[in-house]
Design a protein around this motif. Sequence first.
Motif, PDB file in Angstrom:
ATOM      1  N   GLN A  34      41.505  43.604  37.451  1.00 47.07           N
ATOM      2  CA  GLN A  34      42.307  42.463  37.015  1.00 47.07           C
ATOM      3  C   GLN A  34      41.495  41.189  36.842  1.00 47.07           C
ATOM      4  O   GLN A  34      41.882  40.324  36.070  1.00 47.07           O
ATOM      5  CB  GLN A  34      43.461  42.224  37.997  1.00 47.07           C
ATOM      6  N   CYS A  35      40.397  41.058  37.559  1.00 48.50           N
ATOM      7  CA  CYS A  35      39.564  39.853  37.443  1.00 48.50           C
ATOM      8  C   CYS A  35      38.599  40.041  36.276  1.00 48.50           C
ATOM      9  O   CYS A  35      37.606  40.755  36.402  1.00 48.50           O
ATOM     10  CB  CYS A  35      38.800  39.595  38.730  1.00 48.50           C
ATOM     11  N   ARG A  36      38.897  39.410  35.181  1.00 47.76           N
ATOM     12  CA  ARG A  36      38.056  39.546  33.988  1.00 47.76           C
ATOM     13  C   ARG A  36      36.796  38.709  34.090  1.00 47.76           C
ATOM     14  O   ARG A  36      35.835  38.932  33.353  1.00 47.76           O
ATOM     15  CB  ARG A  36      38.850  39.165  32.743  1.00 47.76           C
ATOM     16  N   PHE A  38      34.178  36.947  37.172  1.00 45.21           N
ATOM     17  CA  PHE A  38      33.869  36.860  38.601  1.00 45.21           C
ATOM     18  C   PHE A  38      32.406  36.493  38.777  1.00 45.21           C
ATOM     19  O   PHE A  38      31.601  36.614  37.851  1.00 45.21           O
ATOM     20  CB  PHE A  38      34.197  38.174  39.329  1.00 45.21           C
ATOM     21  N   GLN A  89      38.635  45.260  47.030  1.00 42.99           N
ATOM     22  CA  GLN A  89      39.597  44.164  46.933  1.00 42.99           C
ATOM     23  C   GLN A  89      40.024  43.699  48.323  1.00 42.99           C
ATOM     24  O   GLN A  89      39.989  42.504  48.636  1.00 42.99           O
ATOM     25  CB  GLN A  89      40.829  44.626  46.152  1.00 42.99           C
ATOM     26  N   ALA A  94      34.005  40.100  45.429  1.00 43.84           N
ATOM     27  CA  ALA A  94      34.360  39.457  44.160  1.00 43.84           C
ATOM     28  C   ALA A  94      34.313  40.463  43.016  1.00 43.84           C
ATOM     29  O   ALA A  94      35.105  40.378  42.076  1.00 43.84           O
ATOM     30  CB  ALA A  94      33.417  38.295  43.862  1.00 43.84           C
ATOM     31  N   GLY A  95      33.367  41.404  43.091  1.00 47.57           N
ATOM     32  CA  GLY A  95      33.237  42.363  42.013  1.00 47.57           C
ATOM     33  C   GLY A  95      32.219  43.437  42.309  1.00 47.57           C
ATOM     34  O   GLY A  95      31.533  43.414  43.330  1.00 47.57           O
ATOM     35  N   ASP A 112      42.845  43.629  42.215  1.00 46.36           N
ATOM     36  CA  ASP A 112      42.498  42.229  42.008  1.00 46.36           C
ATOM     37  C   ASP A 112      41.014  42.031  42.308  1.00 46.36           C
ATOM     38  O   ASP A 112      40.626  41.407  43.290  1.00 46.36           O
ATOM     39  CB  ASP A 112      43.370  41.336  42.880  1.00 46.36           C
ATOM     40  N   GLY A 114      36.931  42.305  39.965  1.00 48.39           N
ATOM     41  CA  GLY A 114      36.259  42.543  38.705  1.00 48.39           C
ATOM     42  C   GLY A 114      35.295  43.709  38.839  1.00 48.39           C
ATOM     43  O   GLY A 114      34.542  43.779  39.809  1.00 48.39           O
ATOM     44  N   ASP A 153      31.883  37.563  32.717  1.00 46.31           N
ATOM     45  CA  ASP A 153      33.146  37.281  32.046  1.00 46.31           C
ATOM     46  C   ASP A 153      33.190  38.142  30.790  1.00 46.31           C
ATOM     47  O   ASP A 153      32.354  39.037  30.612  1.00 46.31           O
ATOM     48  CB  ASP A 153      33.343  35.782  31.780  1.00 46.31           C
TER      49      ASP A 153
END
Length: 166
Positions: A34-36, A38, A89, A94-95, A112, A114, A153
């Motif tokens: 969901q995090c496009r 990070f 998550q 963060a990713g 949630d 990336g 991103d």
Amino acid sequence: MASSATAELCDANPSLLSEGGLRVLPPIFQIYGQCRAFSGPIVTLNVFEDNVLVREILENPGDGRVLVVDGGGSTRCALVGGNLGLLAQNMGWAGILVNGCIRDVDEINGCDIGIRALGSNPIKSNKKGLGEKHVPVNIGDTIIHEGEWLYADRDGILISKSELSV
């Protein structure tokens, strides 16, 4: 990433780009989770078709860090699935960047967090615990060190020797 976009970071740091302090990974990674966008300090892992160490690292608090997994570019099995995406998550990562494949795409896209990976493959990995933690990794002809910063991103993925701002 509530911070800066990758394009803005590149525009604001031309000397870092020319000197190698800021590197752009090749555009070979698919976007998941969901995090496009990070960013965070990097934790490195070098494995090949085995994800035991991926789980070991993700079981620790992420504190906004990004796990960079060099899976040797193998697309023969997945190194991260829905359970590990959810674990990352819940542990505050963060990713995750995977130089390899993921699986359980729908589950990961519900997390949630990336995630970037070369693609997906439904085959699970080996479970032998082979690999190296906290070592320099080579992804897309870019050497990445633990403690450097990753910014991702929709425009791309940057690796910086230090935290950046515009």
